[in-house]
Write an enzyme that holds these catalytic residues in place. Structure first.
Site, PDB file in Angstrom:
ATOM      1  N   CYS A   1       4.268  -0.549 -10.804  1.00 40.99           N
ATOM      2  CA  CYS A   1       4.733  -1.254  -9.604  1.00 40.99           C
ATOM      3  C   CYS A   1       4.273  -0.500  -8.365  1.00 40.99           C
ATOM      4  O   CYS A   1       3.844   0.657  -8.443  1.00 40.99           O
ATOM      5  CB  CYS A   1       6.260  -1.382  -9.607  1.00 40.99           C
ATOM      6  SG  CYS A   1       7.104   0.215  -9.560  1.00 40.99           S
TER       7      CYS A   1
ATOM      8  N   CYS B   1       6.143   2.762  -7.723  1.00 33.04           N
ATOM      9  CA  CYS B   1       5.681   3.884  -8.548  1.00 33.04           C
ATOM     10  C   CYS B   1       4.433   4.513  -7.928  1.00 33.04           C
ATOM     11  O   CYS B   1       4.272   5.738  -7.939  1.00 33.04           O
ATOM     12  CB  CYS B   1       5.364   3.413  -9.961  1.00 33.04           C
ATOM     13  SG  CYS B   1       6.750   2.604 -10.765  1.00 33.04           S
TER      14      CYS B   1
ATOM     15  N   ASP C   1     -22.885 -17.339  17.143  1.00 29.88           N
ATOM     16  CA  ASP C   1     -24.161 -16.979  17.751  1.00 29.88           C
ATOM     17  C   ASP C   1     -25.161 -18.053  17.309  1.00 29.88           C
ATOM     18  O   ASP C   1     -25.124 -18.482  16.158  1.00 29.88           O
ATOM     19  CB  ASP C   1     -24.588 -15.598  17.259  1.00 29.88           C
ATOM     20  CG  ASP C   1     -25.910 -15.161  17.864  1.00 29.88           C
ATOM     21  OD1 ASP C   1     -26.130 -15.458  19.041  1.00 29.88           O
ATOM     22  OD2 ASP C   1     -26.707 -14.543  17.137  1.00 29.88           O
TER      23      ASP C   1
END
Length: 715
Positions: A21, A24, A407
């Site tokens: 997780c 952790c 552009d």
């Protein structure tokens, strides 16, 4: 960042196995920072990596991750897919999750004992207690340490809840809580691995060996041993192992892994090829131009993994929220357990049980995982489809865009001008002779349209290279001049010839060409105008379709920025269907336009080639570079890079980011809502440990599955 730069020479990156997780990962990072000799450490949970600044060893790192039984190895360690490693991987999986199977077995026997002997029987209690210890050993090991340190995270909450359940005699429910939490962690780990798989699949694209010709001998060697300048032999059907330049042969190469292009691209001598692409037809001989760690594919993988470490705004909010949320849940749980018995003389057993249920339902698993799984999945999917997103923050910004500035040259147009018109004004002049004079002068010019004139001369076999040009010079902002056979010729705008005093009415002709989107030039002497030449940058066939798709996705404003004259700009703007156009702009002018768009719309993107117009790209909320493949500058400077020279990837990128934003919001809303609903069940006393753990586990699985839906978003 200045502090880290001091230790950059001692930076080492390691791959980490076993993260269950995000919490952790955070704890591991904290532990590593406390190792003597380590100055700093940064965990990349999305890529399962840690960057360590300072001196340490793998043994020390694994000790820091012992709470989760983390395994660490250097990032550059060569990987192989041998059968023995696959067997070890399976054995590791069984060893890691075997305790869950044993616990499930003990729980089932425990329920049989409950039916035969009763809930309070010593055998029944022993069976459930054994299930709790076996299934929750790793949980308690970390949870109790955290409790002693007053470090409150999910495992702390679960440990307190299970111990409390045992103390009030709820052995069966305590065992169920342990087993469901263990299953939830295993599924969460699996889900994150699935999300990371999109990047791992990129790592496996390029072969680890290649056939190289040295001293006349062809030998298969590992990519790490290949040197710049080596000649690779790539047979039909083989993948290209290294970036390089074709020196012999012709073939069609499938570049989908790098650029996302579905159609193979023809490759001939002097063309660039990329590692990880597939040679489909002919035999190619390729001169290696980059080492294994510097190939475009390696850079993409590195940048994507770094992008996964960049926390999105929503993720930063969740991390901060969870920091205060967990202690708050413990306080609420304590109040639920204590206040009713003390104030209303309610049953201690009933309300302690309710308090424990609050602890379980309060676990922020779903909330913490909701954003990372979505970000990692979306960035990985984008990379596989030829769009490199440099971080979660840019993914979210892409989804929030209201205006996009383009552009013109090389973005909406192909960036390759071609001669469209050539008209002799002095009818006595010979066309080929005039064009050879024109080409001879332009051959010495740096003007963007010079290449179009030279190309036209070569196509028509007009000789210009042998013509001697003397006294050549550039007239800044106006044109060029040079002497040929004693005559001074000028090429430039009609304004240049007005200054020279040459009288000839060609303004209408020039204006007409400009209204058609063409750039017009005049060739003449100090006495007369000889010819008018026009060139145009061709509009990409897909530009209008892309703009239409962006409107459908909710983009309010599209604006084309160019240094071209207004008539040319307006003509091209009509062809591509942008809402606005700004012409005759210097880089500073483009920057000012972007600043105004940000003031009006908030979220603005500028898309260009990643090299020019740097101020405008930097000022936008998301700078997007075209044609990132093979362009190191574009890869390094842009927030988002479209790997192919293909605008059609832009709507896909916006669609994916919009979907990711929606899923993140859904996940956060659902995660909080399910907690609130479950906590409200405390009021009538309906909340049980069963409901609590199922609500927590169900929410975690649902938000994870929802995040993984981003893998299905297609170009």
């Amino acid at each position: 960042m200045g502090e880290l730069e001091k230790w950059e020479d001692e930076k080492n990156v390691y791959r980490v196995q076993g993260f269950s997780c995000a919490n952790c990962a955070g704890k591991f990072e904290k532990n590593v920072k406390q190792i003597p000799g380590v100055q700093d450490a940064k965990v990349n949970f999305g890529a399962s990596k840690i960057s360590v600044y300072g001196a340490t060893s793998i043994e020390d790192l694994e000790k820091a991750g012992a709470f989760e039984n983390l395994k660490v190895e250097p990032e550059k360690k060569q990987k192989s897919n041998t059968d023995s490693e696959k067997i070890k991987s399976k054995e590791s999986f069984i060893k890691k999750h075997g305790n869950i199977l044993y616990s499930v077995l003990l729980i089932n026997i425990g329920y049989l004992s409950m039916l035969a002997n009763g809930e309070g029987n010593i055998i029944t209690i022993s069976l459930f207690a054994a299930a709790i210890v076996i299934g929750g050993y790793s949980l308690f090991k970390v949870g109790l340490q955290n409790l002693i340190r007053l470090d409150f995270d999910m495992k702390t909450l679960m440990t307190v809840a299970v111990i409390g359940a045992a103390l009030i005699g709820e052995w069966a429910e305590g065992a169920i809580v342990v087993i469901l939490f263990a299953i939830s962690e295993a599924l969460e780990r699996f889900s994150m691995d699935r999300a990371r798989q999109s990047i791992r699949s990129l790592m496996d694209i390029a072969p680890h060996e290649a056939i190289v010709r040295r001293n006349g001998q062809e030998t298969k060697i590992h990519v790490d041993d290949i040197l710049i300048g080596d000649i690779m032999i790539i047979k039909p059907g083989q993948k290209i192992a290294m970036d390089g330049i074709v020196v012999n042969g012709y073939s069609a190469v499938n570049q989908a892994t790098i650029t996302g292009e579905s159609v193979p691209v023809g490759k001939a001598i002097d063309d660039e090829v990329f590692a990880g692409t597939l040679n489909e037809e002919g035999l190619l001989e390729v001169s290696v131009t980059k080492l294994a760690e510097d190939t475009t594919l390696s850079k993409i993988i590195h940048l994507v993994e770094e992008a996964q470490a960049e926390r999105a705004p929503s993720q930063a909010f969740i991390d901060k929220f969870a920091k205060y949320y967990t202690p708050l849940i413990m306080i609420i749980a304590a109040l639920v357990a204590i206040i009713p018995p003390l104030v209303f003389a309610a049953s201690w057993e009933t309300w302690v049980y309710q308090g424990l249920a609050v602890l379980v339902v309060g676990c922020p698993c779903a909330l913490v995982i909701s954003t990372p799984v979505s970000i990692v999945t979306a960035i990985g999917n984008a990379a596989k489809n030829g769009v490199l997103v440099k971080g979660g923050v840019y993914l979210e910004e892409l989804g929030a865009l209201k205006a996009i500035a383009f552009d013109k040259t090389g973005t909406l147009t192909k960036g390759i001008p071609v001669v469209t018109d050539f008209e002799i004004i002095n009818n006595q002049a010979q066309p080929d002779q005039v064009f050879s004079t024109l080409a001879a002068l332009e051959n010495r010019s740096q003007h963007p349209l010079a290449s179009a004139i030279i190309k036209k001369a070569e196509q028509d076999n007009i000789n210009y290279a042998n013509i001697v040009v003397e006294n050549f010079s550039s007239i800044t902002g106006k044109g060029i001049r040079g002497d040929i056979n004693g005559t001074t010729y000028y090429i430039g705008s009609p304004g240049l010839f007005r200054e020279l005093g040459v009288e000839h009415v060609i303004e209408d002709k020039v204006t007409l060409l400009q209204e058609q989107g063409k750039t017009a030039m005049v060739l003449g002497t100090e006495k007369e105008i000889i010819a008018v030449i026009a060139a145009a940058d061709e509009v990409r066939e897909t530009s209008k379709e892309v703009i239409q798709k962006l409107y459908q996705l909710g983009i309010k404003k599209t604006i084309m920025l160019t240094g071209d004259n207004n008539q040319t700009a307006q003509a091209i703007a009509q062809l591509v269907d942008v809402t606005d156009v700004e012409s005759e702009l210097l880089p500073e002018g483009k920057l000012n336009v972007i600043k105004k768009l940000r003031a009006d719309y908030g979220h603005v993107s500028m898309i260009g080639d990643g090299v020019n117009d740097a101020p405008a790209l930097a000022a936008s909320t998301v700078g997007i570079a075209m044609g990132g493949a093979g362009t190191d500058t574009a890869l390094e400077t842009a927030d988002v890079a479209l790997m192919s020279d293909d605008l059609t990837k832009l709507p896909f990128a916006v669609k994916l980011s919009r979907k990711a934003l929606a899923i993140i919001k859904q996940n956060i809303t659902f995660s909080i809502a399910i907690k609130v609903i479950a906590l409200l069940l405390v009021i009538p006393g309906w909340l049980t440990l069963w409901i609590a753990i199922i609500a927590d586990m169900g929410a975690t699985l649902l938000v994870t599955a929802n995040g993984l839906r981003l893998l299905k978003v297609k170009d």
